[in-house]
Enzyme design. Sequence first.
Site, PDB file in Angstrom:
ATOM      1  N   LYS A  50       0.751  -1.155   0.011  1.00 21.21           N
ATOM      2  CA  LYS A  50      -0.196   0.001  -0.016  1.00 21.21           C
ATOM      3  C   LYS A  50       0.804   1.108   0.010  1.00 21.21           C
ATOM      4  O   LYS A  50       1.590   1.579   1.143  1.00 21.21           O
ATOM      5  CB  LYS A  50      -0.917  -0.025   1.234  1.00 21.21           C
ATOM      6  CG  LYS A  50      -2.099   0.768   1.339  1.00 21.21           C
ATOM      7  CD  LYS A  50      -2.056   2.051   0.729  1.00 21.21           C
ATOM      8  CE  LYS A  50      -1.902   3.100   1.650  1.00 21.21           C
ATOM      9  NZ  LYS A  50      -1.371   4.715   1.142  1.00 21.21           N
ATOM     10  N   CYS A  98      13.798  10.228   7.127  1.00 18.60           N
ATOM     11  CA  CYS A  98      13.462  10.002   8.632  1.00 18.60           C
ATOM     12  C   CYS A  98      14.724  10.281   9.435  1.00 18.60           C
ATOM     13  O   CYS A  98      14.716  10.774  10.513  1.00 18.60           O
ATOM     14  CB  CYS A  98      13.017   8.492   8.888  1.00 18.60           C
ATOM     15  SG  CYS A  98      14.149   7.582   7.931  1.00 18.60           S
ATOM     16  N   GLU A 104       8.606   1.459  11.264  1.00 27.46           N
ATOM     17  CA  GLU A 104       9.862   2.576  11.178  1.00 27.46           C
ATOM     18  C   GLU A 104       9.468   3.991  11.038  1.00 27.46           C
ATOM     19  O   GLU A 104       8.436   4.172  10.195  1.00 27.46           O
ATOM     20  CB  GLU A 104      10.682   2.227   9.722  1.00 27.46           C
ATOM     21  CG  GLU A 104      11.178   0.761   9.675  1.00 27.46           C
ATOM     22  CD  GLU A 104      12.420   0.783  10.440  1.00 27.46           C
ATOM     23  OE1 GLU A 104      13.053   1.610  11.086  1.00 27.46           O
ATOM     24  OE2 GLU A 104      12.750  -0.500  10.682  1.00 27.46           O
ATOM     25  N   GLU A 144       9.105  16.605  14.433  1.00 30.35           N
ATOM     26  CA  GLU A 144       9.605  16.161  13.479  1.00 30.35           C
ATOM     27  C   GLU A 144       8.908  17.199  12.337  1.00 30.35           C
ATOM     28  O   GLU A 144       7.701  17.191  12.321  1.00 30.35           O
ATOM     29  CB  GLU A 144       9.204  14.809  13.002  1.00 30.35           C
ATOM     30  CG  GLU A 144      10.046  14.257  11.753  1.00 30.35           C
ATOM     31  CD  GLU A 144       9.652  13.074  11.211  1.00 30.35           C
ATOM     32  OE1 GLU A 144       8.568  12.611  11.385  1.00 30.35           O
ATOM     33  OE2 GLU A 144      10.745  12.220  10.603  1.00 30.35           O
TER      34      GLU A 144
HETATM   35  P1  NAD Z   1       2.190   9.160   7.127  1.00 29.15           P
HETATM   36  O1  NAD Z   1       2.226   8.161   8.328  1.00 29.15           O
HETATM   37  O2  NAD Z   1       1.346   9.989   6.913  1.00 29.15           O
HETATM   38  O3  NAD Z   1       1.817   7.796   5.983  1.00 29.15           O
HETATM   39  C1  NAD Z   1       2.607   6.858   5.886  1.00 29.15           C
HETATM   40  C2  NAD Z   1       1.679   5.912   5.078  1.00 29.15           C
HETATM   41  O4  NAD Z   1       0.684   5.495   5.877  1.00 29.15           O
HETATM   42  C3  NAD Z   1       1.072   6.096   3.843  1.00 29.15           C
HETATM   43  O5  NAD Z   1       1.122   5.334   2.824  1.00 29.15           O
HETATM   44  C4  NAD Z   1      -0.366   6.590   4.098  1.00 29.15           C
HETATM   45  O6  NAD Z   1      -1.334   6.425   3.207  1.00 29.15           O
HETATM   46  C5  NAD Z   1      -0.536   5.612   5.284  1.00 29.15           C
HETATM   47  N1  NAD Z   1      -1.580   5.844   6.287  1.00 29.15           N
HETATM   48  C6  NAD Z   1      -1.899   7.025   6.651  1.00 29.15           C
HETATM   49  N2  NAD Z   1      -2.945   7.012   7.495  1.00 29.15           N
HETATM   50  C7  NAD Z   1      -3.293   5.740   7.801  1.00 29.15           C
HETATM   51  C8  NAD Z   1      -4.135   5.032   8.495  1.00 29.15           C
HETATM   52  N3  NAD Z   1      -4.809   5.720   9.424  1.00 29.15           N
HETATM   53  N4  NAD Z   1      -4.023   3.666   8.434  1.00 29.15           N
HETATM   54  C9  NAD Z   1      -3.405   3.037   7.657  1.00 29.15           C
HETATM   55  N5  NAD Z   1      -2.406   3.684   6.888  1.00 29.15           N
HETATM   56  C10 NAD Z   1      -2.249   5.001   6.906  1.00 29.15           C
HETATM   57  O7  NAD Z   1       3.792   9.386   6.753  1.00 29.15           O
HETATM   58  P2  NAD Z   1       4.406  10.310   5.628  1.00 29.15           P
HETATM   59  O8  NAD Z   1       4.054  11.588   5.690  1.00 29.15           O
HETATM   60  O9  NAD Z   1       3.858   9.683   4.243  1.00 29.15           O
HETATM   61  O10 NAD Z   1       5.862   9.837   5.858  1.00 29.15           O
HETATM   62  C11 NAD Z   1       6.581  10.639   6.546  1.00 29.15           C
HETATM   63  C12 NAD Z   1       7.109  10.132   7.577  1.00 29.15           C
HETATM   64  O11 NAD Z   1       7.322   8.858   7.397  1.00 29.15           O
HETATM   65  C13 NAD Z   1       7.926  10.559   8.562  1.00 29.15           C
HETATM   66  O12 NAD Z   1       7.354  10.876  10.056  1.00 29.15           O
HETATM   67  C14 NAD Z   1       9.172  10.078   8.545  1.00 29.15           C
HETATM   68  O13 NAD Z   1      10.233  10.105   9.622  1.00 29.15           O
HETATM   69  C15 NAD Z   1       8.691   8.540   8.455  1.00 29.15           C
HETATM   70  N6  NAD Z   1       9.928   7.719   7.747  1.00 29.15           N
HETATM   71  C16 NAD Z   1      10.323   7.000   8.608  1.00 29.15           C
HETATM   72  C17 NAD Z   1      11.299   6.171   8.124  1.00 29.15           C
HETATM   73  C18 NAD Z   1      12.085   5.045   8.940  1.00 29.15           C
HETATM   74  O14 NAD Z   1      12.661   4.378   8.323  1.00 29.15           O
HETATM   75  N7  NAD Z   1      12.029   5.237  10.279  1.00 29.15           N
HETATM   76  C19 NAD Z   1      11.769   6.095   6.779  1.00 29.15           C
HETATM   77  C20 NAD Z   1      10.955   7.089   5.911  1.00 29.15           C
HETATM   78  C21 NAD Z   1       9.957   8.042   6.420  1.00 29.15           C
END
Ligand code: NAD
Length: 495
Positions: free
Chosen positions: A189, A298, A264, A398
């Site tokens: 997804k 991240c 993550e 963040e």
């Molecule tokens: P996000 O949490 O908004 O979305 C991530 C994913 O989750 C997307 O595919 C989104 O559609 C899905 N999602 C959103 N709401 C959901 C729900 N209620 N139920 C299930 N799925 C849902 O994050 P983002 O803004 O897309 O990405 C940025 C974030 O990701 C930052 O916090 C960053 O630090 C983190 N990140 C972490 C790592 C790591 O390795 N630790 C790597 C990359 C990004």
Amino acid sequence: MTTVPELLPATRAFLAKPTKMLIGGQWREASSDETLPSIDPATGKVIAHFPSGTAADADEAVRAARRAFPAWKKVTPYDRGRLLQKAAALMEKYGDELAELITIENGKPLWEAKKEVGTAVSWTEYYAGWTTKLLGDTIPLSLPGQFLNYTTREPLGVVVGITPPNYPLTMPLYKAAPALATGNTIIIKPSEDTSLVALRLGEIFTEAGFPDGVFNVVTGLGETVGATFANHPDVDKITFTGSTEVGRAMVRASAGNLKKLSLELGGKSPNIVFADADLEAALKGVFMGIFFCQGEICSAGSRLFLERGIYDEFVARLADMARSVKLGHGLDAETKMGPLVSKAQQERVLGYIDIGASEKAQTLAGGKAGTGALADGFFVEPTVFSGVHNQMRIAQEEIFGPVVCAIPFDDLPDAIAQGNDSPFGLAAGVWTRDIRKAHQAAAALEAGTVWVNCYNAFDNASPWGGFKQSGWGREKGPYGLDLFTQIKSVIINFT
Ligand code: NAD
């Protein structure tokens, strides 16, 4: 903006055809027939539409992945590895097109996108190599009589990978390659901001010859498709990369069937520069540590701790470097930094820049959206805040953008205390020539990864994951295998 070259014919052909999701080997529209737009963040223009999946589509994908699991589990390790190798070879073959698609969907400069394709290939090859090396143990028992106790590593079943937009190609593969190598079926997804790349990956896995239902892609909104997977009683495991806030929702949603979960999540990583460091190297490392990938990473070194004696000069030089960054379309060869991935992300980052100003931090560089030819894109200038205190919101929350907060410190204990004063614990950097100080800092920092005299040094074999609210579990290397397997212990009485 200078010249943006024409897209490759293969990219144009991909964008021109109707974009569908991959469920059980079939390419399908959403059951609602609804679509979402994919937007080039450098121009704000729609480049294609993709299916806005429904809860019913997510459910159908789980059933398809479940049906495919028993046969896939029995495919020999060698053959699983061969298929992954084939997918890696195809990614290499289509590398230029994949990189271009990453750039027009995510915004990052083409050179960064090409690096991402290289990582995707080597990552997939790395886990292809593990298929034949999933060993168990034999355990000496102290029971009376004669017993043989051995362990095997078994797949979990149906795995769902929910991914963010910052690495549109490698994020789905961080989930899919180890999951498939260990005999699970997978549903990806992807982020709604970068779904085209994941769908192209679906084509590649189909071309590589993966059986129907083994690799699926369901596109759509997180709160509908993602949430359906998180709550689904027949999903065995969710591997999630995204924000800490949504990570918490995953924990709550997974409780129903107690599905396995690895997370993550976000970060607010300290990058600590001591006065005795090689300051030229540190400056370059700090710069890349925060501005690589537009700061949408991240592990971004977003809290810059500078020993008081070097603070003013270091931060001034960093600001000079930030001001010289050429923003532009990622396909423009002169571009050093692209736009943020979406309008929402741009607004979020600009909102934090306003918060920084209201908290009385000084903006030494950047602080604004793109102007002129860049006004329609989602650009934010690389921004350097000085005079920051670790308790300010811009230092605690963040931002996920090109914004660095420079904070002074007095000595090692002060740097460690401030560095650790965060709900996150993903990564940390230390710059010093004093090996004792380096080891002391590495031992004391609460972070999943500590880089000494380097930053954002990643390797497929090296574990990745967070302390504290930055996550659960470790991806990459042999550690990643634990996330997708369960141990079975077999005890045979042959007395
Ligand atoms: P996000 O949490 O908004 O979305 C991530 C994913 O989750 C997307 O595919 C989104 O559609 C899905 N999602 C959103 N709401 C959901 C729900 N209620 N139920 C299930 N799925 C849902 O994050 P983002 O803004 O897309 O990405 C940025 C974030 O990701 C930052 O916090 C960053 O630090 C983190 N990140 C972490 C790592 C790591 O390795 N630790 C790597 C990359 C990004």
